[in-house]
Design an enzyme around this catalytic site. Sequence first.
Site, short mmCIF file in Angstrom:
data_model
loop_
_atom_site.label_atom_id
_atom_site.label_comp_id
_atom_site.label_asym_id
_atom_site.label_seq_id
_atom_site.Cartn_x
_atom_site.Cartn_y
_atom_site.Cartn_z
NE ARG A 1 -4.27 -1.65 1.66
CZ ARG A 1 -5.06 -2.28 2.50
NH1 ARG A 1 -4.83 -2.25 3.79
NH2 ARG A 1 -6.10 -2.93 2.05
CE LYS B 1 -20.91 -16.62 6.13
NZ LYS B 1 -21.46 -15.97 7.32
N GLY C 1 -8.84 -8.70 -1.03
CA GLY C 1 -7.69 -9.11 -0.22
C GLY C 1 -7.22 -10.53 -0.48
N GLY D 1 -13.68 -3.56 -0.27
CA GLY D 1 -15.09 -3.16 -0.23
C GLY D 1 -15.43 -2.17 -1.33
P1 AMP Z 1 -14.04 -13.74 0.45
O1 AMP Z 1 -13.53 -12.80 1.48
O2 AMP Z 1 -15.54 -13.84 0.44
O3 AMP Z 1 -13.45 -13.51 -0.91
O4 AMP Z 1 -13.58 -15.18 0.92
C1 AMP Z 1 -12.28 -15.64 0.85
C2 AMP Z 1 -12.15 -16.85 1.71
O5 AMP Z 1 -13.04 -17.84 1.25
C3 AMP Z 1 -10.78 -17.46 1.69
O6 AMP Z 1 -10.21 -17.34 2.98
C4 AMP Z 1 -11.02 -18.91 1.33
O7 AMP Z 1 -10.31 -19.81 2.14
C5 AMP Z 1 -12.50 -19.08 1.62
N1 AMP Z 1 -13.09 -20.16 0.85
C6 AMP Z 1 -12.97 -20.41 -0.46
N2 AMP Z 1 -13.58 -21.54 -0.80
C7 AMP Z 1 -14.14 -22.05 0.31
C8 AMP Z 1 -14.89 -23.22 0.61
N3 AMP Z 1 -15.23 -24.07 -0.33
N4 AMP Z 1 -15.24 -23.43 1.89
C9 AMP Z 1 -14.90 -22.55 2.86
N5 AMP Z 1 -14.21 -21.42 2.64
C10 AMP Z 1 -13.81 -21.17 1.39
#
Ligand code: AMP
Length: 391
Positions: A36, A196, A343, A366
């Site tokens: 950054r 999610k 991130g 975000g």
């Molecule tokens: P996000 O911040 O929503 O982009 O989520 C990223 C996180 O999602 C990372 O830390 C990944 O380890 C997690 N992730 C990716 N695939 C899966 C999965 N199938 N089950 C649980 N966590 C996951």
Amino acid sequence: MSILRIENLDLFNKRVLIRLDLNVPMKNGRIISDKRIKLSLPTIKYSLKKGARVILFSHLGRPIEGIYDKKYSLLPIVKYLNKCMKLPVRLIYNYLNKENIFNNFKNEILVLENVRFNIGETKNNNFLSKKYASLCDIFVMDAFATAHRKNSSTYGIINFAKISCIGLLFYSEIKYLSKVLSNPVRPMISIVGGAKISTKFNVLNKLAKISDTLIVGGGISNTFIAIDHNVGKSLYEPSFVKIAKKLRNKYNIPIPVDCRVGKKFSESSLSYTKNVCNINNDEEIMDYGDNTAKLMSNIIIKSKTILWNGPVGVFEFPNFRKGTEIIINAIINSGAFVIAGGGDTISAIELFGVSNKISYISSGGGSFLKFIEGKKLPVISILEKIKYNFK
Ligand code: AMP
């Protein structure tokens, strides 16, 4: 979009206050990643070259407002800057009542201590915003990653500063993101992975509409798999299965055919491949299987534009990172114009050492997602409203 840019202004001898995102990861007072800071350097150097008297400010971490805590001091960043700037860089504490310093300084760069020590910063307090504005002749917003927040140092100050504009980094962000969203070279594909679906539903909706293909991965694709299959104890969101089905039926969204599963969410968990039709209740989907990775790669490799956010598996665990690795390889071999942001996406890009093969890596998390959703970022809205009458 008509926003004043730093290049449009005469900076000579002006007090130029630049809001940066210097919120670097720290451990025991040491900077873990200087990414950054490096992204902030072009605007600082440009301002100095044009003869500006430069003042920098930023947040760092989440201290309690009104309470000074050394752990969140910008001092390590000031020390870092002292090593890469020609002028000395000085940290200013308790600057809100020291206007004299800002009237008289020259031949040095001033850095205001963490804005989040100031009461009212995150509540966009008018008194504080006015104070910040009084320290400068020109306010430069270059912290794209915080442009979705209405804080005093990012948003409120614009109401009171004599002149406000955006810096070089901020301009690059909106230039590249706008290019991909409004006029992509086709085929354009989007890849949305991560944990999610609920946190990215608006993004999915928007990207499904504008992309030729939307590739889903991670916990998000688990929710799509759950439309037709048992997903055992995988991360997924039952309340989003119906909505995922609607999206799948309307748009081009290929669903994984196989996956890597484990019996516990842990680095030491063994992984094995299962067809998505046969997931048992004690199994957890944590990555694409090879057939799925191949299916998605074949689509990726033919694309001309790629927008990517979110890993397609738990790439932090070596046994569940192969899917993300295969997808990254397809992305960098596609020859497409690629924008990546978020991130964990950036961590995955760095893990596989391919940063220099991605056309543009957004500094926003975000703000990147909000921009993609098509939501006007508050900082952009307010900057667009300002009309200046320059003589
Ligand atoms: P996000 O911040 O929503 O982009 O989520 C990223 C996180 O999602 C990372 O830390 C990944 O380890 C997690 N992730 C990716 N695939 C899966 C999965 N199938 N089950 C649980 N966590 C996951």
